[in-house]
Each structure stands twice: as C-alpha cells, then as structure tokens.
Motif scaffolding. Structure first.
Motif, PDB file in Angstrom:
ATOM      1  N   ARG A  17       0.835  -1.213   0.000  1.00 25.83           N
ATOM      2  CA  ARG A  17       0.000   0.000   0.000  1.00 25.83           C
ATOM      3  C   ARG A  17       0.864   1.255   0.000  1.00 25.83           C
ATOM      4  N   VAL A  18       1.969   1.226   0.733  1.00 23.44           N
ATOM      5  CA  VAL A  18       2.919   2.342   0.751  1.00 23.44           C
ATOM      6  C   VAL A  18       4.204   1.823   0.107  1.00 23.44           C
ATOM      7  N   ASP A  21       8.999   4.786   1.637  1.00 20.54           N
ATOM      8  CA  ASP A  21       8.833   5.542   2.866  1.00 20.54           C
ATOM      9  C   ASP A  21      10.161   6.198   3.232  1.00 20.54           C
ATOM     10  N   THR A 143       0.376   6.417  -1.690  1.00 20.92           N
ATOM     11  CA  THR A 143      -0.272   5.130  -1.448  1.00 20.92           C
ATOM     12  C   THR A 143      -0.641   4.569  -2.809  1.00 20.92           C
ATOM     13  N   SER A 144      -0.439   3.290  -2.999  1.00 23.66           N
ATOM     14  CA  SER A 144      -0.597   2.670  -4.306  1.00 23.66           C
ATOM     15  C   SER A 144      -2.049   2.356  -4.619  1.00 23.66           C
ATOM     16  N   LYS A 145      -2.295   2.155  -5.905  1.00 22.12           N
ATOM     17  CA  LYS A 145      -3.633   1.785  -6.361  1.00 22.12           C
ATOM     18  C   LYS A 145      -3.505   1.163  -7.750  1.00 22.12           C
TER      19      LYS A 145
END
Length: 168
Positions: A17-18, A21, A143-145
C-alpha cells in the motif's frame, strides 16, 4: 484462515500500500550494512522493490505464490496436510514497518482483512471483469492503487453451499 493470511501477505509483498517511505535520523547512526547516517539526514526505503528482490524471495519472486508463506504443520492419517503460517523478517518485508516503528494496528489490520475476505467470499463469487488480454496497471504514488481501479464481476451465492462454492 491460514491460507487467507498467506494470500494477503503475498499480495502486499508484490503490491504494498505504501511503496516507499522516508525516515529522518534523530541522531548519528550506522545502518546494518555499515552505512553512516548523520543526524537530520533522510533515508528512503522501498517496500515495493524489496518485495521483488530475488536475493530475498528467490527466482520465482515475480510469481504470486501464497505458499511461500506456509510450511506443513502436520499430515493426518488421510494424508491431508495442515499448514502453518511462517512470517518473514520485518526488515525484509517492511509492509508494516519494522523495529520500534512497527505498526501497532498490524494484527488488527490482518484480522479485519481476513474477516472481510471470508464474509465477501461466503456471500459472493468475485471474478475479474477485465477484457481478454488486458492487464491491470499498478500505480505507485504515496499510497498505491490500480490505474482506473480493478473491475470485478460479483455474483450472489445461493444459500446452499457445495464443495465448489469457493472456486472463482
């Protein structure tokens, strides 16, 4: 639920999802590989890239294989295998951070994800609804999608369940 847990981990390994970082050093420090980080310097790490490292995940790193998170616990008299989940070093699999920064809600997040998967699959059949030959595109932001989402076809299950009710 053991296999569901493994499937969730495998999904997050390939599509965290991340995806990247940053951390900032509060004081001078030395990383495990000997790299010196001075106070105030920032370090970026990439769970997305780390989940694709052949040196960590093997030659089949690109394959979606939940079984990599499982090992046989026992085999009963009918030769049926029972599996046990085997977690990974959080520094190799930092989806929930690691060390003193490990996400406090990690176990609750897994519980919630497994509950949602179980309830959705109990009530519905879910299948990808992409056109033939079309692959979803993973978009890596803060955040990924999936680009334009991930279309699915949902069919309500009947109230009578058979052995095949969980086949997609």
């Amino acid at each position: 639920m053991v296999y569901t847990h493994a499937a969730i981990c495998e999904s997050m390994r390939l599509y965290p999802r991340v995806p990247a970082d940053n951390k900032e050093a509060a004081k001078d420090d030395t990383l495990p590989d000997g790299t010196v980080v001075k106070e105030g310097e920032k370090v970026t790490y990439h769970p997305s890239a780390m989940g694709r490292m052949e040196s960590v995940w093997g030659k089949d790193w690109a394959e979606y294989r939940p079984e990599r998170w499982l090992e046989p616990e026992r085999v009963d008299k009918d030769t049926k295998k029972y599996w046990r989940f085997v977690g990974r070093d959080p520094y190799s699999y930092p989806v929930f951070q690691a060390g003193p920064r490990t996400c406090l809600g990690k176990e609750m997040a897994f519980l919630q994800m497994k509950r949602v998967v179980a309830e959705v699959l109990r009530l519905f059949r879910v299948a990808p609804a992409m056109a033939e030959g079309v692959e979803p595109v993973y978009v890596s932001y803060v955040t990924s999608k999936m680009h334009t989402g991930f279309p699915v076809r949902i069919q309500e299950r009947s109230q009578t369940f058979s052995d095949s009710c969980f086949k997609l």
